[in-house]
Design an enzyme around this catalytic site. Structure first.
Site, PDB file in Angstrom:
ATOM      1  CB  SER A 149      -0.904   0.024   1.238  1.00 46.44           C
ATOM      2  OG  SER A 149      -1.651   1.236   1.316  1.00 46.44           O
ATOM      3  CE1 TYR A 162      -4.573  -1.573   5.210  1.00 53.35           C
ATOM      4  CE2 TYR A 162      -3.807   0.582   4.478  1.00 53.35           C
ATOM      5  CZ  TYR A 162      -4.257  -0.694   4.185  1.00 53.35           C
ATOM      6  OH  TYR A 162      -4.368  -1.095   2.873  1.00 53.35           O
TER       7      TYR A 162
END
Length: 253
Positions: A149, A162
């Site tokens: 990501s 995250y």
């Protein structure tokens, strides 16, 4: 692409297992690789959607097997890899795509959400590596492609844990790359920015979920864009390793 073109495609006959294949980037990857003649073993928790996708791909000539897969369970990854070997004699590529995003302020103390992200986003990748590595070593080649990501490349509020899980995966993949310079294992980390997926479904805060969803809908990329990048790294000759790719909308800050 015609059948003749498919037969000469570098992806034709490649055996690829994909986790998180029932939606989003995983589904788009399965669709693209199937059209290019890859042999697919698809894993996800939502078996109804997974089976529907497989039936659709088979109806257009695809070679697809499904395996119920929760990446938190090491035995599920072993079964996914084993199914590829049993059905096709080998596994060429493991696309580790399963992930969740239980984002929110650290002050919320969402220990359950943090644990889930660590289990799925990090341990899930490690479970895939543990399952596929013996097969790759035995074959003398194999390729780990993992969805990471842009979170972690740019730290922002509400995404601390995250991003931490994604940076942990980035560290694992780089360590694996350095441990694998004998030419047997290839590693690739794909870091997408905003993509129109169902990742927001795991956000428990309704306001934050709607905010992120609106951003995705406003300028998020189609998952097919990331699928094309995954196909690109897989189709390279085995002595070529594309270690990292970052893909984001041009308007993303």
């Amino acid at each position: 692409m015609t059948s003749t073109d498919t037969a000469t495609d570098p992806l034709h006959g490649t055996v690829v297992a994909v986790t998180g294949a029932s939606s989003g980037i995983g589904e788009a990857t399965a669709r693209l690789l199937s059209t290019r003649g890859a042999k697919l073993v698809l894993g996800a928790r939502r078996t109804d959607r997974l089976d529907a996708l497989a039936a659709e791909l088979r109806s257009t000539g695809g070679t697809v097997t499904t395996v119920p897969t929760d990446v938190v369970r090491p035995e599920d990854l072993v079964r996914l890899v084993g199914t590829a070997v049993e059905n096709h004699g080998r596994l060429d590529v493991l696309v580790g795509n399963a992930g969740i995003s239980a984002i929110g302020p650290l002050a919320d103390g969402d220990t359950a959400g943090w644990t889930s992200m660590i289990d799925v986003n990090l341990r899930g990748v490690l479970n895939g590596i543990a399952a596929a590595m013996p097969v790759f070593r035995r074959q003398g080649r194999g390729h780990f492609v993992t969805t990471v990501s842009t979170s972690g490349l740019k730290i922002v509020p509400n995404q601390g844990v995250y991003a931490a899980t994604k940076n942990a995966v980035r560290t694992v993949m780089e360590a694996l790359r350095q441990e694998s310079t004998d030419g047997v294992i290839r590693t690739t980390s794909i870091s997408p920015g905003f993509v129109r997926t169902e990742l927001t479904d795991s956000i428990t805060d309704p306001g934050l979920r709607e905010q992120i969803r609106a951003t995705m809908d406003s300028f998020g990329l189609d998952p097919a864009v990331v699928a094309r990048a995954i196909a690109f790294v897989i189709e390279q000759p085995h002595d070529v390793e594309i270690g990292e790719l970052t893909i984001r909308p041009t308007v993303q800050g």
